[in-house]
Enzyme design. Structure first.
Site, PDB file in Angstrom:
ATOM      1  N   SER A  93      37.135  35.244  41.164  1.00  0.00           N
ATOM      2  CA  SER A  93      36.079  35.754  42.008  1.00  0.00           C
ATOM      3  C   SER A  93      36.581  36.352  43.325  1.00  0.00           C
ATOM      4  O   SER A  93      35.802  37.020  44.001  1.00  0.00           O
ATOM      5  CB  SER A  93      35.064  34.644  42.286  1.00  0.00           C
ATOM      6  OG  SER A  93      35.680  33.570  42.959  1.00  0.00           O
ATOM      7  N   LYS A 152      37.614  36.033  52.251  1.00  0.00           N
ATOM      8  CA  LYS A 152      36.587  36.018  51.197  1.00  0.00           C
ATOM      9  C   LYS A 152      35.263  35.530  51.776  1.00  0.00           C
ATOM     10  O   LYS A 152      35.236  34.584  52.572  1.00  0.00           O
ATOM     11  CB  LYS A 152      37.067  35.087  50.077  1.00  0.00           C
ATOM     12  CG  LYS A 152      36.196  35.068  48.829  1.00  0.00           C
ATOM     13  CD  LYS A 152      36.803  34.128  47.794  1.00  0.00           C
ATOM     14  CE  LYS A 152      36.024  34.075  46.504  1.00  0.00           C
ATOM     15  NZ  LYS A 152      36.631  33.134  45.521  1.00  0.00           N
ATOM     16  N   SER A 167      40.412  31.622  40.835  1.00  0.00           N
ATOM     17  CA  SER A 167      39.906  32.806  41.545  1.00  0.00           C
ATOM     18  C   SER A 167      40.840  33.420  42.573  1.00  0.00           C
ATOM     19  O   SER A 167      40.544  34.493  43.086  1.00  0.00           O
ATOM     20  CB  SER A 167      38.572  32.489  42.214  1.00  0.00           C
ATOM     21  OG  SER A 167      37.568  32.499  41.248  1.00  0.00           O
TER      22      SER A 167
HETATM   23  N1  GLN Z   1      36.462  32.436  37.020  1.00  0.00           N
HETATM   24  C1  GLN Z   1      36.201  31.031  37.158  1.00  0.00           C
HETATM   25  C2  GLN Z   1      34.728  30.791  37.076  1.00  0.00           C
HETATM   26  O1  GLN Z   1      34.020  31.661  36.704  1.00  0.00           O
HETATM   27  C3  GLN Z   1      36.785  30.523  38.439  1.00  0.00           C
HETATM   28  C4  GLN Z   1      35.958  30.745  39.636  1.00  0.00           C
HETATM   29  C5  GLN Z   1      36.614  30.282  40.910  1.00  0.00           C
HETATM   30  O2  GLN Z   1      37.764  29.862  40.943  1.00  0.00           O
HETATM   31  N2  GLN Z   1      35.853  30.356  41.975  1.00  0.00           N
HETATM   32  O3  GLN Z   1      34.253  29.742  37.348  1.00  0.00           O
END
Ligand code: GLN
Length: 485
Positions: A154, A79, A178
């Site tokens: 994400s 990532k 994420s």
């Molecule tokens: N979807 C969650 C957010 O928008 C988690 C993001 C993450 O784990 N980086 O913050």
């Protein structure tokens, strides 16, 4: 079967028996990427030459009879918020479009040292803020199971790359789900380790009290291999734990006999897809048939997780992202004075979701809001953590949903941040409590989209997550189904 269709463990066995070479393996994933990446758009940066060179080095070492890691020659996608020395790390932000880190994140260094060729850096929501990978400044990523749908986020690029056969394994980060949510949307295993199990050194921070890196994989065995490699204490991250790293792979065949499983039935709301609840109940039945003791339970404070997570995550992010001012990092714009320079650099370099969260975070850290918002969120976090502590006095595992729905359409929630946040409702409590959790594929919904279920364990009990995940895989047929592209 093509090499790019195999699991990491299968490839590892072929490599160790010298039935294939690492260059051949890497080549297969690169060719597959050439064929399907234009549709899927999982990568921000690809590094094919470096990957082939690393694979070549593994083949030479093997030819010399050197002792190699089981992951030597298994390619890896990373990532793009995890630093890679000499390879740009953008966090999917215009602000860092040209940022080249001076060093590898510890997890990446361990992978490279083990001989894993780095295929490239995968797409994400800018700085990890989002649940669909649509908040990338460069391009959205498409779900390989249905190109009109999101891969989740994400870590959507990492999930899409593995699901589409562009990488056998990937690293993601999970601050508030994420790794697990994209894994569920793409039919993969996604593990969020215990806070402190994997070094955070070199992860571009979002919320430092929750950030963790974790594997996205086709099988529990593959994820177990990668976790075993990246886990462990690191002097570059004082919050990393000195607890010994288990041999996760050897825990897999132990089954679930005797494990006590709490079924979080009431934590699934009425508006959840029927296919989701059905998958959770199917998983509960499979665990029970194989000797686990399943009992319904509820964690009462979990219902506050959404608010608590967004307050704390935004507060921490507003502090963490202060470094992106155009001077220390990132782009700078010509300006009359310093204030204007910061304002132009951040105004033009950061996307809408990021700005919203930084404003919210800055606002609640101000003197008159600190007590009613930030401290109140911290207190509620303690209640959530205690819910888990109490639950793990009775249970070895908790079973529930990963997401309220399967993968949604591109654009469906993009203009509605609250709807987007709601998609994370089941995956936010774990990080607030610091506990490990895994998304496990459990069939498909009526529309043919993958459905995942979530298992959560007490801190450092990842081996129990792998035992249950492996059992669910075995019960569903050993070979995971793949999307047609
Ligand atoms: N979807 C969650 C957010 O928008 C988690 C993001 C993450 O784990 N980086 O913050």
């Amino acid at each position: 079967m093509n090499l790019f269709e195999m699991t990491a463990l299968e490839l590892s066995r072929l490599l160790q028996k010298k039935e294939v070479g690492a260059v051949e393996v890497t080549q297969s994933f690169l060719e597959r990427t050439g064929a399907v990446e234009p549709q899927v758009r999982a990568y921000i940066t690809r590094t094919p030459e470096a990957a082939l060179a690393a694979a070549g080095a593994v083949d030479e070492k093997r030819a010399r009879g050197e002792h190699l890691s089981p992951l030597a020659g298994i390619p890896l996608a990373v990532k793009d918020n995890i630093c890679s020395e000499g390879v740009r790390t953008t966090c999917a932000s215009l602000f860092l479009e040209e940022y080249i880190p001076p060093a590898d994140a510890t997890a990446v260094k361990k992978a490279r040292d083990a001989g894993m060729p780095l295929l490239g850096k995968t797409n994400l929501d800018e700085f990890g803020m989002g649940s669909s990978t649509e908040n990338s400044a460069f391009s959205p990523t498409c779900n390989p199971w249905d190109l009109e749908r999101v891969p989740g986020g994400s870590s959507g690029g990492s999930a899409a790359a593995v699901a589409a056969g562009m990488a056998p394994l990937a690293l993601g980060t999970d601050t508030g789900g994420s790794v697990r949510q994209p894994a569920a949307f793409c039919g993969l295993i996604g593990l969020r380790p215990t806070y402190g199990r994997v070094s955070r050194a070199g992860l571009v921070p979002l919320a430092s009290s929750m950030d963790q890196a974790g594997p996205l994989a086709l099988t529990a065995a593959d994820a177990a291999l990668l976790l075993g490699l990246i886990a462990g204490e690191d002097r570059l991250d004082p919050t990393s734990s000195a607890a010994p790293v288990d041999d996760y792979l050897s825990a897999l065949p132990q089954g679930v006999r005797g494990l006590k499983v709490g079924l979080l039935d009431k934590n699934m709301a009425a508006d959840f897809d029927r296919g989701i609840a059905a998958a959770v109940h199917r998983a509960a039945a499979l665990l029970e048939e194989n000797g686990a003791v399943v009992e319904e339970t509820t964690l009462p404070h979990l219902r506050h997780s959404l608010e608590v997570y967004h307050l704390l995550c935004s507060a921490e992010a507003s502090s963490n992202l202060g470094r992106f001012d155009g001077l220390r990092y990132g782009r700078s714009e010509p300006a009359e004075n310093v204030a204007e320079m910061f304002s132009r650099a951040r105004g033009e370099g950061l996307g809408r979701e990021v700005k919203q969260r930084l404003l919210l975070g800055t606002a609640i850290l101000r003197e008159n809001r600190y007590e009613p918002y930030y401290l109140q969120a911290l207190r509620t976090r303690t209640l959530i953590r205690r819910d888990y502590e109490a639950a793990f006095e009775r249970f070895d595992l908790l079973l529930g949903a990963v997401t309220p729905t399967t993968a949604f359409k591109l654009g469906e929630k993009k203009e509605d941040p609250l709807a987007m946040y709601h998609a994370d409702i089941c995956i936010l409590p774990g990080p607030l409590a610091g506990v490990p959790a895994i998304a496990v594929p459990c069939g498909f919904d009526a529309g043919g989209l993958p459905v995942g279920v979530q298992l959560t364990a007490a801190p450092f009990q990842e081996k129990n997550l792998f035992r249950a995940a492996h059992l669910l895989e075995q019960e569903q047929g050993a070979r995971p189904p793949r999307p047609q592209l």
